[in-house]
Design an enzyme around this catalytic site. Structure first.
Site, mmCIF file in Angstrom:
data_model
loop_
_atom_site.group_PDB
_atom_site.id
_atom_site.type_symbol
_atom_site.label_atom_id
_atom_site.label_comp_id
_atom_site.label_asym_id
_atom_site.label_seq_id
_atom_site.Cartn_x
_atom_site.Cartn_y
_atom_site.Cartn_z
ATOM 1 C CG ASN A 13 -7.918 60.476 76.628
ATOM 2 O OD1 ASN A 13 -7.710 59.636 77.513
ATOM 3 N ND2 ASN A 13 -7.940 60.156 75.339
ATOM 4 C CD1 TRP A 14 -4.994 63.219 82.215
ATOM 5 C CD2 TRP A 14 -5.282 62.133 84.150
ATOM 6 N NE1 TRP A 14 -5.100 64.155 83.206
ATOM 7 C CE2 TRP A 14 -5.279 63.523 84.407
ATOM 8 C CE3 TRP A 14 -5.453 61.248 85.218
ATOM 9 C CZ2 TRP A 14 -5.433 64.044 85.691
ATOM 10 C CZ3 TRP A 14 -5.613 61.775 86.490
ATOM 11 C CH2 TRP A 14 -5.599 63.161 86.726
ATOM 12 C CE LYS A 15 -4.461 60.498 74.172
ATOM 13 N NZ LYS A 15 -3.908 60.796 72.862
ATOM 14 C CG HIS A 98 -9.168 58.035 71.628
ATOM 15 N ND1 HIS A 98 -7.970 57.800 70.996
ATOM 16 C CD2 HIS A 98 -9.110 59.306 72.094
ATOM 17 C CE1 HIS A 98 -7.214 58.890 71.092
ATOM 18 N NE2 HIS A 98 -7.882 59.816 71.756
ATOM 19 C CD GLU A 100 -4.291 57.461 71.443
ATOM 20 O OE1 GLU A 100 -4.623 57.174 72.601
ATOM 21 O OE2 GLU A 100 -3.757 58.561 71.137
ATOM 22 C CD GLU A 170 -9.734 63.219 70.284
ATOM 23 O OE1 GLU A 170 -9.220 63.978 71.098
ATOM 24 O OE2 GLU A 170 -9.562 61.990 70.300
ATOM 25 N N GLY A 176 -1.405 64.116 69.120
ATOM 26 C CA GLY A 176 -0.048 63.868 69.597
ATOM 27 C C GLY A 176 1.036 64.283 68.622
ATOM 28 C CB SER A 216 -1.888 69.107 68.804
ATOM 29 O OG SER A 216 -1.167 67.934 68.494
ATOM 30 N N GLY A 237 -5.230 65.697 75.408
ATOM 31 C CA GLY A 237 -4.374 64.568 75.772
ATOM 32 C C GLY A 237 -3.145 65.055 76.521
ATOM 33 N N GLY A 238 -2.016 65.132 75.819
ATOM 34 C CA GLY A 238 -0.720 65.467 76.426
ATOM 35 C C GLY A 238 -0.747 66.671 77.367
HETATM 36 P P1 13P Z 1 -3.125 65.188 72.246
HETATM 37 O O1 13P Z 1 -3.780 66.381 72.921
HETATM 38 O O2 13P Z 1 -1.948 64.667 73.001
HETATM 39 O O3 13P Z 1 -2.863 65.473 70.799
HETATM 40 O O4 13P Z 1 -4.203 63.998 72.294
HETATM 41 C C1 13P Z 1 -5.491 64.243 71.859
HETATM 42 C C2 13P Z 1 -6.352 63.104 72.223
HETATM 43 O O5 13P Z 1 -6.193 62.006 71.736
HETATM 44 C C3 13P Z 1 -7.403 63.350 73.237
HETATM 45 O O6 13P Z 1 -8.305 62.294 73.287
#
Ligand code: 13P
Length: 259
Positions: A13-15, A98, A100, A170, A176, A216, A237-238
């Site tokens: 997930n590149w956000k 999600h 966010e 999640e 994050g 994470s 994510g990251g």
């Molecule tokens: P991180 O891996 O950066 O914690 O993000 C997780 C995420 O929100 C994947 O959708």
């Protein structure tokens, strides 16, 4: 419990990261790294990069998707995007609900439910995200929250269509933050999610749905998470932004299906 048929999926997930050029460069390099043994790799790229990404991914076992969509098929909704537009650009899946989106843009379970139904109509696989806050975990309401999110977000979805859904657990406190749920904590939540899915369908359907863990995920914890029987994949994510760490996660996640 039969896990034979569940697909192993690693999702990036590149956000709000990566331009079209950066996307193309990443995918070209990723194609060189993947082998027939690799689990399914999904990339949720920014809207602007979907077309380029899907053209490059064609024939290469990489599935391209989006990170959000609207619940309407079209209309006067400035700044929004419809599922059929995503499909038209080459997306095969969409992340919905999600945290966010839930927390920053106040998306409700009812709104997410309408999006899930629209995604199914538009022939997009929906990755439905659920998860509790730190406060909810400390209050002991994690299961109640997960059950409510799963039940309300999937309300009215026909049992025969639930196989078009992928669930992602999640925990919000792990996103994050560098704090991952331990494999055992995640497994416990995944088992509970599967039970919730069973309550709205049947054992066979619930056992066939892939449930991903996100929060994470890093190269050093991916393997331990993937070893759990009810963790079928990862939503990263990251650590998905650099090819090196993403590929290590893919590589450590074993072969195609959950055996
Ligand atoms: P991180 O891996 O950066 O914690 O993000 C997780 C995420 O929100 C994947 O959708």
């Amino acid at each position: 419990m039969s896990t034979e048929n569940r697909q192993k999926i690693i999702v990036a997930n590149w956000k709000m990261y990566k331009t079209i050029g950066e996307t193309a460069e990443f995918i070209k390099e990723l194609i060189q790294e993947l082998s027939e043994q690799s689990p399914s790799v999904y990339l949720a790229v920014p809207f602007t990069a979907i077309k380029t990404a899907s053209d490059l991914a064609e024939g290469n076992d990489i599935v391209i998707g989006a990170q959000n969509m609207n619940d309407a098929s079209e209309g006067a909704f400035t700044g929004e995007i419809a599922g059929r537009m995503l499909k038209d650009a080459g997306a095969k899946f969409v992340i919905l609900g999600h945290s966010e989106r839930r927390q920053i843009y106040k998306e409700s379970n009812a709104f997410i439910n309408r999006k899930v139904k629209r995604a199914i109509k538009d022939d997009l696989q929906a990755i439905l995200c659920v998860g509790e806050t730190l406060e909810e975990r400390e209050e002991g309401t994690t299961q109640e929250i997960l059950n409510k999110q799963i039940t309300e977000c999937l309300e009215g979805v026909d049992v025969s269509e639930l196989n078009k859904i992928i669930l992602a657990y999640e925990p919000i406190w792990a996103i994050g933050t560098g704090k991952t749920a331990t494999p055992e904590m995640a497994e416990e939540a995944h088992q509970f999610c599967r039970q919730s899915l069973k309550n709205i369908s049947n054992k066979e359907t619930a056992d066939s749905i892939s449930i991903l863990y996100g929060g994470s995920v890093k190269p050093d914890n991916a393997k331990g998470l993937m070893e759990q029987p009810d963790i079928d994949g990862l939503l990263v994510g990251g650590a998905s932004l650099s090819l090196d760490s993403f590929f290590k996660i893919v590589n450590d996640s074993g072969s195609e299906s959950k055996k």
